[in-house]
Design a protein around this motif. Structure first.
Motif, PDB file in Angstrom:
ATOM      1  N   LEU A 174      39.330  36.230  35.887  1.00 34.84           N
ATOM      2  CA  LEU A 174      38.050  36.814  36.268  1.00 34.84           C
ATOM      3  C   LEU A 174      38.241  38.257  36.741  1.00 34.84           C
ATOM      4  O   LEU A 174      37.443  39.147  36.403  1.00 34.84           O
ATOM      5  CB  LEU A 174      37.408  35.980  37.376  1.00 34.84           C
ATOM      6  CG  LEU A 174      36.067  36.469  37.925  1.00 34.84           C
ATOM      7  CD1 LEU A 174      35.027  36.563  36.815  1.00 34.84           C
ATOM      8  CD2 LEU A 174      35.585  35.531  39.037  1.00 34.84           C
ATOM      9  N   ARG A 175      39.270  38.492  37.498  1.00 35.48           N
ATOM     10  CA  ARG A 175      39.551  39.838  37.999  1.00 35.48           C
ATOM     11  C   ARG A 175      39.774  40.811  36.848  1.00 35.48           C
ATOM     12  O   ARG A 175      39.236  41.928  36.843  1.00 35.48           O
ATOM     13  CB  ARG A 175      40.789  39.795  38.902  1.00 35.48           C
ATOM     14  CG  ARG A 175      41.086  41.088  39.651  1.00 35.48           C
ATOM     15  CD  ARG A 175      42.390  40.925  40.437  1.00 35.48           C
ATOM     16  NE  ARG A 175      42.609  41.983  41.397  1.00 35.48           N
ATOM     17  CZ  ARG A 175      43.111  43.181  41.101  1.00 35.48           C
ATOM     18  NH1 ARG A 175      43.412  43.475  39.838  1.00 35.48           N
ATOM     19  NH2 ARG A 175      43.301  44.085  42.047  1.00 35.48           N
ATOM     20  N   GLU A 176      40.574  40.404  35.886  1.00 33.50           N
ATOM     21  CA  GLU A 176      40.892  41.274  34.759  1.00 33.50           C
ATOM     22  C   GLU A 176      39.645  41.627  33.946  1.00 33.50           C
ATOM     23  O   GLU A 176      39.415  42.794  33.608  1.00 33.50           O
ATOM     24  CB  GLU A 176      41.933  40.596  33.859  1.00 33.50           C
ATOM     25  CG  GLU A 176      42.320  41.405  32.635  1.00 33.50           C
ATOM     26  CD  GLU A 176      43.334  40.688  31.760  1.00 33.50           C
ATOM     27  OE1 GLU A 176      43.566  41.148  30.632  1.00 33.50           O
ATOM     28  OE2 GLU A 176      43.888  39.662  32.208  1.00 33.50           O
ATOM     29  N   GLN A 177      38.839  40.621  33.657  1.00 32.41           N
ATOM     30  CA  GLN A 177      37.661  40.875  32.831  1.00 32.41           C
ATOM     31  C   GLN A 177      36.610  41.682  33.587  1.00 32.41           C
ATOM     32  O   GLN A 177      35.901  42.502  32.998  1.00 32.41           O
ATOM     33  CB  GLN A 177      37.087  39.557  32.315  1.00 32.41           C
ATOM     34  CG  GLN A 177      38.048  38.820  31.400  1.00 32.41           C
ATOM     35  CD  GLN A 177      37.360  37.826  30.491  1.00 32.41           C
ATOM     36  OE1 GLN A 177      36.217  38.010  30.090  1.00 32.41           O
ATOM     37  NE2 GLN A 177      38.060  36.754  30.158  1.00 32.41           N
ATOM     38  N   THR A 178      36.521  41.454  34.889  1.00 33.42           N
ATOM     39  CA  THR A 178      35.574  42.244  35.684  1.00 33.42           C
ATOM     40  C   THR A 178      36.024  43.693  35.777  1.00 33.42           C
ATOM     41  O   THR A 178      35.204  44.620  35.701  1.00 33.42           O
ATOM     42  CB  THR A 178      35.431  41.654  37.094  1.00 33.42           C
ATOM     43  OG1 THR A 178      35.109  40.262  37.004  1.00 33.42           O
ATOM     44  CG2 THR A 178      34.335  42.360  37.869  1.00 33.42           C
ATOM     45  N   MET A 179      37.319  43.902  35.944  1.00 29.73           N
ATOM     46  CA  MET A 179      37.850  45.258  35.988  1.00 29.73           C
ATOM     47  C   MET A 179      37.559  45.986  34.675  1.00 29.73           C
ATOM     48  O   MET A 179      37.155  47.164  34.672  1.00 29.73           O
ATOM     49  CB  MET A 179      39.354  45.228  36.251  1.00 29.73           C
ATOM     50  CG  MET A 179      39.999  46.603  36.357  1.00 29.73           C
ATOM     51  SD  MET A 179      39.540  47.500  37.871  1.00 29.73           S
ATOM     52  CE  MET A 179      40.611  46.665  39.065  1.00 29.73           C
TER      53      MET A 179
END
Length: 214
Positions: A174-179
């Motif tokens: 989730l962090r990667e895609q949000t970034m």
């Protein structure tokens, strides 16, 4: 045999083959067979005091929610808790009690629904709370389901808050895609109240966002 498709033979352009395959076709259902009630039966146990051996107390209001250790044990958090519980407490009919100060009643019910039935209602109104609760209790599949629902609904207004939450709860996917979304839509995200909040509460994460734009 019934409900099978058999294939024999073949040709590779040079010689005939003796290959043999069979496929199992879907079984025909008996129209007179009553539909399964398993899911409905399990749902009827959610919050049901009958045979309950565990109690949640939801704050504020001290609202009690009875539960059953058999289903709670699907969750690593509770499975470990029950293993550490002394034998005399495990055999106590009243069971143990756990106070939850930051989890809303409605969110707890959805978590229990998942543990009892493998299903629950994930909505835009509860997804972040469900995600955080699933992370707290170590319910990885539910956490993944919430992550996917969040990813499907990222926008410029909520992206900064989602990034902060995913960083706090070690949700790397989730962090990667949000970034990636924030970098691609930085102008819109940077004007949101959530981005201003991120700048005040997590400077290190803000710096990472700014560096990632290069």
């Amino acid at each position: 045999m019934k409900n099978r498709l058999y294939i024999f033979g073949g040709y590779d352009g040079v010689q005939r083959l003796n290959d043999f395959y069979y496929f199992v076709l879907s079984e025909q259902k008996n129209p007179e067979l009553p539909a399964s009630t398993l899911c409905l039966d399990l749902k009827s146990w959610i919050g049901n005091p009958e045979h309950a051996d565990f109690t949640f107390v939801v704050e504020p209001g001290s609202r009690e929610v009875p539960a059953h250790k058999l289903f709670l044990s699907r969750c690593p958090y509770f499975a470990t808790m029950f293993q550490k519980t002394p034998l005399h407490e495990r055999t106590n009919k009243a069971g143990a009690t756990l106070k939850l100060e930051k989890i809303r009643y409605e969110v707890l019910i959805e978590v229990l629904t998942y543990l009892y039935t493998d299903e629950c209602q994930i909505t835009l109104n509860n997804v972040m709370e469900l995600f955080e609760t699933a992370d707290l209790f170590g319910i990885e599949r539910l956490k993944f389901m919430c992550e996917q629902a969040i990813i499907n609904n990222i926008d410029c207004e909520n992206a900064a808050a989602i990034l902060h939450a995913s960083d706090q709860h070690s949700a790397m996917r989730l962090r990667e895609q949000t970034m990636e979304f924030i970098i691609a839509n930085f102008d819109g995200v940077s004007k949101s109240p959530g981005f201003e909040q991120l700048a005040r509460t997590d400077v290190d994460l803000l710096i990472e966002v700014l560096k990632s734009r290069k």
